[in-house]
Design a protein around this motif. Sequence first.
Motif, short mmCIF file in Angstrom:
data_model
loop_
_atom_site.label_atom_id
_atom_site.label_comp_id
_atom_site.label_asym_id
_atom_site.label_seq_id
_atom_site.Cartn_x
_atom_site.Cartn_y
_atom_site.Cartn_z
N PRO A 283 -7.32 -15.14 -12.65
CA PRO A 283 -7.21 -14.10 -11.63
C PRO A 283 -6.76 -12.79 -12.24
O PRO A 283 -6.18 -12.76 -13.32
CB PRO A 283 -6.12 -14.66 -10.70
N ASP A 284 -7.05 -11.68 -11.54
CA ASP A 284 -6.46 -10.44 -12.01
C ASP A 284 -4.98 -10.45 -11.66
O ASP A 284 -4.51 -11.32 -10.93
CB ASP A 284 -7.19 -9.23 -11.44
N ALA A 285 -4.25 -9.50 -12.17
CA ALA A 285 -2.79 -9.54 -12.08
C ALA A 285 -2.25 -8.92 -10.80
O ALA A 285 -1.04 -8.80 -10.65
CB ALA A 285 -2.19 -8.82 -13.29
N SER A 286 -3.11 -8.54 -9.87
CA SER A 286 -2.64 -7.91 -8.64
C SER A 286 -2.26 -8.94 -7.60
O SER A 286 -2.66 -10.11 -7.68
CB SER A 286 -3.73 -6.99 -8.08
N VAL A 287 -1.50 -8.52 -6.60
CA VAL A 287 -1.16 -9.40 -5.48
C VAL A 287 -2.44 -9.87 -4.79
O VAL A 287 -2.62 -11.06 -4.52
CB VAL A 287 -0.25 -8.66 -4.48
N THR A 288 -3.35 -8.95 -4.53
CA THR A 288 -4.59 -9.31 -3.86
C THR A 288 -5.40 -10.30 -4.68
O THR A 288 -5.93 -11.29 -4.16
CB THR A 288 -5.44 -8.05 -3.58
N GLU A 310 4.49 -15.49 15.66
CA GLU A 310 4.78 -16.68 14.87
C GLU A 310 4.01 -16.70 13.56
O GLU A 310 3.75 -17.75 13.00
CB GLU A 310 4.41 -17.94 15.69
N ARG A 311 3.63 -15.55 13.08
CA ARG A 311 2.82 -15.48 11.86
C ARG A 311 3.33 -14.39 10.94
O ARG A 311 4.01 -13.45 11.36
CB ARG A 311 1.35 -15.18 12.20
N CYS A 312 2.97 -14.53 9.69
CA CYS A 312 3.24 -13.50 8.68
C CYS A 312 2.02 -12.58 8.61
O CYS A 312 0.88 -13.06 8.57
CB CYS A 312 3.49 -14.18 7.34
N ALA A 313 2.25 -11.29 8.61
CA ALA A 313 1.17 -10.31 8.48
C ALA A 313 1.30 -9.58 7.15
O ALA A 313 2.39 -9.11 6.80
CB ALA A 313 1.22 -9.31 9.64
N ILE A 314 0.20 -9.51 6.40
CA ILE A 314 0.20 -8.83 5.11
C ILE A 314 -0.35 -7.42 5.31
O ILE A 314 -1.40 -7.22 5.90
CB ILE A 314 -0.65 -9.60 4.09
N GLU A 315 0.41 -6.44 4.81
CA GLU A 315 0.05 -5.03 4.99
C GLU A 315 0.00 -4.36 3.62
O GLU A 315 0.94 -4.46 2.83
CB GLU A 315 1.10 -4.35 5.87
N ARG A 316 -1.09 -3.69 3.35
CA ARG A 316 -1.26 -2.97 2.09
C ARG A 316 -1.26 -1.48 2.37
O ARG A 316 -2.06 -1.01 3.18
CB ARG A 316 -2.55 -3.40 1.39
N ASP A 318 0.03 2.55 0.42
CA ASP A 318 0.74 3.39 -0.54
C ASP A 318 1.04 2.64 -1.85
O ASP A 318 2.12 2.77 -2.42
CB ASP A 318 2.05 3.92 0.05
N GLY A 319 0.09 1.84 -2.30
CA GLY A 319 0.26 1.14 -3.57
C GLY A 319 1.19 -0.05 -3.54
O GLY A 319 1.58 -0.56 -4.59
N MET A 320 1.55 -0.50 -2.34
CA MET A 320 2.43 -1.66 -2.25
C MET A 320 1.87 -2.64 -1.23
O MET A 320 1.03 -2.28 -0.39
CB MET A 320 3.84 -1.24 -1.84
N THR A 321 2.30 -3.89 -1.33
CA THR A 321 1.88 -4.92 -0.38
C THR A 321 3.12 -5.50 0.26
O THR A 321 4.03 -5.97 -0.43
CB THR A 321 1.08 -6.04 -1.07
N LEU A 322 3.17 -5.45 1.58
CA LEU A 322 4.32 -5.94 2.33
C LEU A 322 3.92 -7.17 3.13
O LEU A 322 2.79 -7.28 3.61
CB LEU A 322 4.84 -4.87 3.29
N ALA A 323 4.86 -8.09 3.28
CA ALA A 323 4.71 -9.22 4.19
C ALA A 323 5.68 -9.02 5.34
O ALA A 323 6.90 -9.00 5.14
CB ALA A 323 5.01 -10.54 3.47
N ARG A 324 5.12 -8.83 6.52
CA ARG A 324 5.96 -8.68 7.72
C ARG A 324 6.03 -10.05 8.39
O ARG A 324 5.03 -10.58 8.87
CB ARG A 324 5.36 -7.63 8.64
N VAL A 327 11.14 -13.03 10.40
CA VAL A 327 12.56 -12.91 10.05
C VAL A 327 12.82 -11.76 9.08
O VAL A 327 13.91 -11.66 8.51
CB VAL A 327 13.11 -14.23 9.45
N GLY A 328 11.86 -10.89 8.87
CA GLY A 328 12.10 -9.75 8.01
C GLY A 328 10.87 -9.32 7.25
O GLY A 328 9.81 -9.96 7.30
N VAL A 329 11.02 -8.22 6.52
CA VAL A 329 9.94 -7.65 5.72
C VAL A 329 10.23 -7.93 4.25
O VAL A 329 11.36 -7.78 3.78
CB VAL A 329 9.81 -6.14 5.96
N PHE A 330 9.18 -8.31 3.52
CA PHE A 330 9.30 -8.62 2.10
C PHE A 330 8.29 -7.78 1.32
O PHE A 330 7.17 -7.55 1.78
CB PHE A 330 9.00 -10.10 1.83
#
Length: 357
Positions: A283-288, A310-316, A318-324, A327-330
Motif C-alpha cells: 500500500p502507499d503510505a497515506s491513511v487513504t 452510532e457510527r464513525c465518520a471519516i473526514e478528509r 486541509d491535508g488531514m484525516t479525522l475520525a469523528r 465519543v470524540g474526534v481522532f
Amino acid sequence: MTTAPLDLELLHRLLDVPGHEGAYRLVRHAQQTSGTLAQLVVSLAVAEGTEPGSGSRDLLERASSRAARYAELRAALADVPGVATVKGPSLAAHYPPGIRRPVGDLDLVADDEADLWRAVRTLCSLGGEPAELSLFVADGRLHVMLAVLWPSPDPLMEEEIRVELCTAAFCGDFDSVPVRPKLPEDHVLADLLSVAEERFQRAFHTKDAVDLLVLLDSGALEPKVVADAADTYLLAPELVELLDLLTPAVDHPGAEPLRRRLSAPAAAERDRRAAASSSLPEPDASVTGRLESGRPVWGMPLTRDGRAGERCAIERRDGMTLARTPVGVFLLVAGELVDPELHAAALAAVTDEEAAP
C-alpha cells in the motif's frame, strides 16, 4: 487428567528454570517473561505451602482487585447487546481453585459498530478514557478497535485498567491472514482461538501454554471439532505452535490426538499464506491508501466531543484525516511517527469548531 499437574514443577519446565533453583528465581524469570505472569507463580507457590510475605500478599491482592474491577465493568455491560467477552474471565474459570490466571486487560468483541459504541459510551460513563483507536476495512465494512483506559490503581507497580473492544473477532496480520469478524458460537473454541490469534501480536509464552493445558484438562476440546474450527478460522499453524510450546513440558493424553488432527490443516494454511503473501501489493503510505488496501490506520484523540449516531465518520480536509466518533474526534495517521505540526493543526481545527457559536 494431566500426567503432570499445574504446579511449580511444571512452570520450572515451561520457563526453563532448573528445578534446583527455588521459587524466587522462578518468580524473577516470570517477571521477565510477562508483566503479570508472576501472579500465577506466586499463587501456585502459596497453594503448595509457601508462606507468603507482604510482597506476595500484595501481588495477589492487587491481582484479585484488578479481576474484581473487570468483573464490575462486565456487569455494567450486561444490558448492552452484541458484546462478548473472550479469554480472561472464562479461561480463569478453568484454572484450579486458588490459582490465579494472570490478569492483564479485558477483551470484548462487538457484533457491529453500533454495539461497540454503545459499550464504549457505557464505559466512558464509568470514568473510562477512550484511547488508541484503530480503523480498518474488511469485505467493504469499516471495523473499529478501541482501548478504554482508567488510571492505574498503583502506577509504580501495574499498568492502567484497560478494556479493548473490537468489531472483529480475529484481525489476522493484515497481510496473508485476513480479518475474520465473527466468533465461534462455542465459547471454549472462541477462547482457544483467541489465544491462538495472540500470536499475530507477540510470541507465545508460558501463560498461553497453561491456558491450553487447562482447556485440554477440562475435556472440552474434541480434536476433530478444534481442527475443523482452526481450519475455518485459519489458525491451525498457531495451535500447532502452541502445542509445541506445551508438550515438551507436559505429557497430556489429549495433546497428540489434537496434533494429529491439526497437522493437515496447518500444512494447508501455511501453503495458502505463502501464496497469498506473494500476491499482495504494497500500500502507499497515506491513511487513504492503507484503508483502501485493508491495512489499519491509527487515531490520536483530539477531543471527547462525540458526534450523534452510532457510527464513525471519516473526514478528509486541509491535508488531514479525522475520525469523528460518538465519543470524540481522532486524528488518523498511517504510522507511529506523527508530524507535530499536523497534530497541532488538527487540534486547533477541532477546538475552533467547539468554540464556534
